[in-house]
Design a protein around this motif. Structure first.
Motif, PDB file in Angstrom:
ATOM      1  N   VAL A   4       9.962  24.637  -1.977  1.00 18.00           N
ATOM      2  CA  VAL A   4      10.542  25.894  -1.491  1.00 18.00           C
ATOM      3  C   VAL A   4      10.448  26.904  -2.624  1.00 18.00           C
ATOM      4  O   VAL A   4      10.883  26.635  -3.750  1.00 18.00           O
ATOM      5  CB  VAL A   4      12.014  25.712  -1.064  1.00 18.00           C
ATOM      6  CG1 VAL A   4      12.620  27.062  -0.665  1.00 18.00           C
ATOM      7  CG2 VAL A   4      12.121  24.726   0.091  1.00 18.00           C
ATOM      8  N   PHE A  11      10.987  34.565   0.446  1.00 17.98           N
ATOM      9  CA  PHE A  11      10.376  33.250   0.460  1.00 17.98           C
ATOM     10  C   PHE A  11       8.864  33.398   0.571  1.00 17.98           C
ATOM     11  O   PHE A  11       8.354  34.276   1.286  1.00 17.98           O
ATOM     12  CB  PHE A  11      10.893  32.418   1.636  1.00 17.98           C
ATOM     13  CG  PHE A  11      12.299  31.930   1.454  1.00 17.98           C
ATOM     14  CD1 PHE A  11      12.590  30.925   0.539  1.00 17.98           C
ATOM     15  CD2 PHE A  11      13.331  32.466   2.203  1.00 17.98           C
ATOM     16  CE1 PHE A  11      13.882  30.465   0.365  1.00 17.98           C
ATOM     17  CE2 PHE A  11      14.622  32.021   2.033  1.00 17.98           C
ATOM     18  CZ  PHE A  11      14.906  31.016   1.111  1.00 17.98           C
ATOM     19  N   ARG A  80      17.657  26.407   1.890  1.00 21.63           N
ATOM     20  CA  ARG A  80      16.487  26.012   2.678  1.00 21.63           C
ATOM     21  C   ARG A  80      16.057  24.585   2.345  1.00 21.63           C
ATOM     22  O   ARG A  80      15.566  23.860   3.219  1.00 21.63           O
ATOM     23  CB  ARG A  80      15.337  26.978   2.444  1.00 21.63           C
ATOM     24  CG  ARG A  80      14.072  26.616   3.201  1.00 21.63           C
ATOM     25  CD  ARG A  80      13.032  27.728   3.210  1.00 21.63           C
ATOM     26  NE  ARG A  80      13.432  28.857   4.042  1.00 21.63           N
ATOM     27  CZ  ARG A  80      12.601  29.820   4.436  1.00 21.63           C
ATOM     28  NH1 ARG A  80      11.320  29.787   4.078  1.00 21.63           N
ATOM     29  NH2 ARG A  80      13.035  30.821   5.173  1.00 21.63           N
TER      30      ARG A  80
END
Length: 284
Positions: A4, A11, A80
């Motif tokens: 991630v 992101f 996440r």
């Protein structure tokens, strides 16, 4: 879950471009970073890591990064990533710059990334033919200029190790490419002094604190107490070896330059102590 990545507020995918091709962190390695252990989805010792990040940036002559923004990125990434055990990396570079070493004063680049990983119970080490320069302008700073570590580690891996051990220019034991080292002998665990040129490791720091709190005989070396030749004694069974880092936690060395070694009694006690307190004290 795979990697991630959060870069400057958004992101990005693993293969997606996120930084300028002329970011100074890419062109000349002008930046600093921290790697935290992730324990059950949470960053361990984050406050200590952020303080050290600030010291590294100051040592490089770069402006401090907004801690609130860094924590925002960490929260986003860990949210996440989920409840994993793994590694979190925070990287700050000088931002867009010229192709040479000069700086333009551009805004910093901030990247936060996380991925699952496992910590091995034991380590394998090899002595490196290269040295750490304790008088370098960046001695003791955790910078993104890691090429000499990459070369030293690759040479050690080719020998069958997973870490390279370095002396400094005066012949004292210094550190690994990404770890601090403790020598177990005479009923003590002793680690090189910071003025040897080694990084002020967070795991090293906590083991010194927690070990003393628990009555474990652990301390910094006296001047000249740990020459690089102390590793000859380790190889011959007269001493034991221990590595510490966020990627290893507290890890006894059971192989040195092709010689199988038993884990030291104090090393195993230190490993158990750290593993227990790490889950009890998330941000010590």
């Amino acid at each position: 879950m795979t990697l991630v990545i959060w870069a400057d507020g958004r992101f990005v995918e693993e293969g997606e471009g996120a930084l300028s091709a002329v970011d100074h962190g890419i062109t000349v390695g002008d930046g600093a970073f921290e790697t935290c252990t992730i324990v059950d989805g949470q960053a361990f010792a984050l406050s200590r890591h952020l303080r050290r990040l600030g010291r590294s940036l100051a040592g490089l002559g770069l402006a401090a990064v907004d801690e609130g923004l860094v924590r925002e990125g960490v929260t986003a990434v860990l949210g996440r990533a989920g409840r994993i055990d793994g590694r979190l990396r925070i990287t700050v570079t000088a931002g867009v710059g010229p192709l040479g070493s000069g700086r333009t004063g551009a805004a910093a680049t901030l990247v936060v990334a996380a991925a699952p990983s496992e910590i091995a119970a034991e380590g394998r080490a090899a002595r490196s033919p290269w040295t750490r320069n304790e008088r370098s302008a960046v001695a003791g700073l955790k910078t993104t200029s890691y090429a000499e570590n990459v070369v030293a580690l690759a040479e050690a891996v080719a020998k069958g190790a997973d870490e390279a051990l370095l002396a400094n220019t005066t012949g004292d034991l210094c550190e690994g490419t990404g770890s601090n080292v403790f020598v177990e002998r005479g009923g003590e665990l002793v680690t090189p002094r910071l003025d040897s040129g080694c990084l002020a490791g967070i795991t090293r720091e906590l083991l010194l604190e927690w070990g003393q709190e628990a009555g474990l005989p652990v301390r910094e070396a006296r001047a000249g107490e740990l020459p690089f030749s102390v590793l000859d004694g380790v190889e011959r069974g007269r001493a034991r070896l221990l590595l510490t880092s966020s990627g290893r936690n507290v890890q006894p060395v059971t192989w040195l330059d092709g010689t199988e070694l038993p884990a030291g009694e104090l090393s195993l006690a230190a490993q158990e102590l750290f593993a227990r307190l790490q889950r009890e004290r998330l941000d010590p």
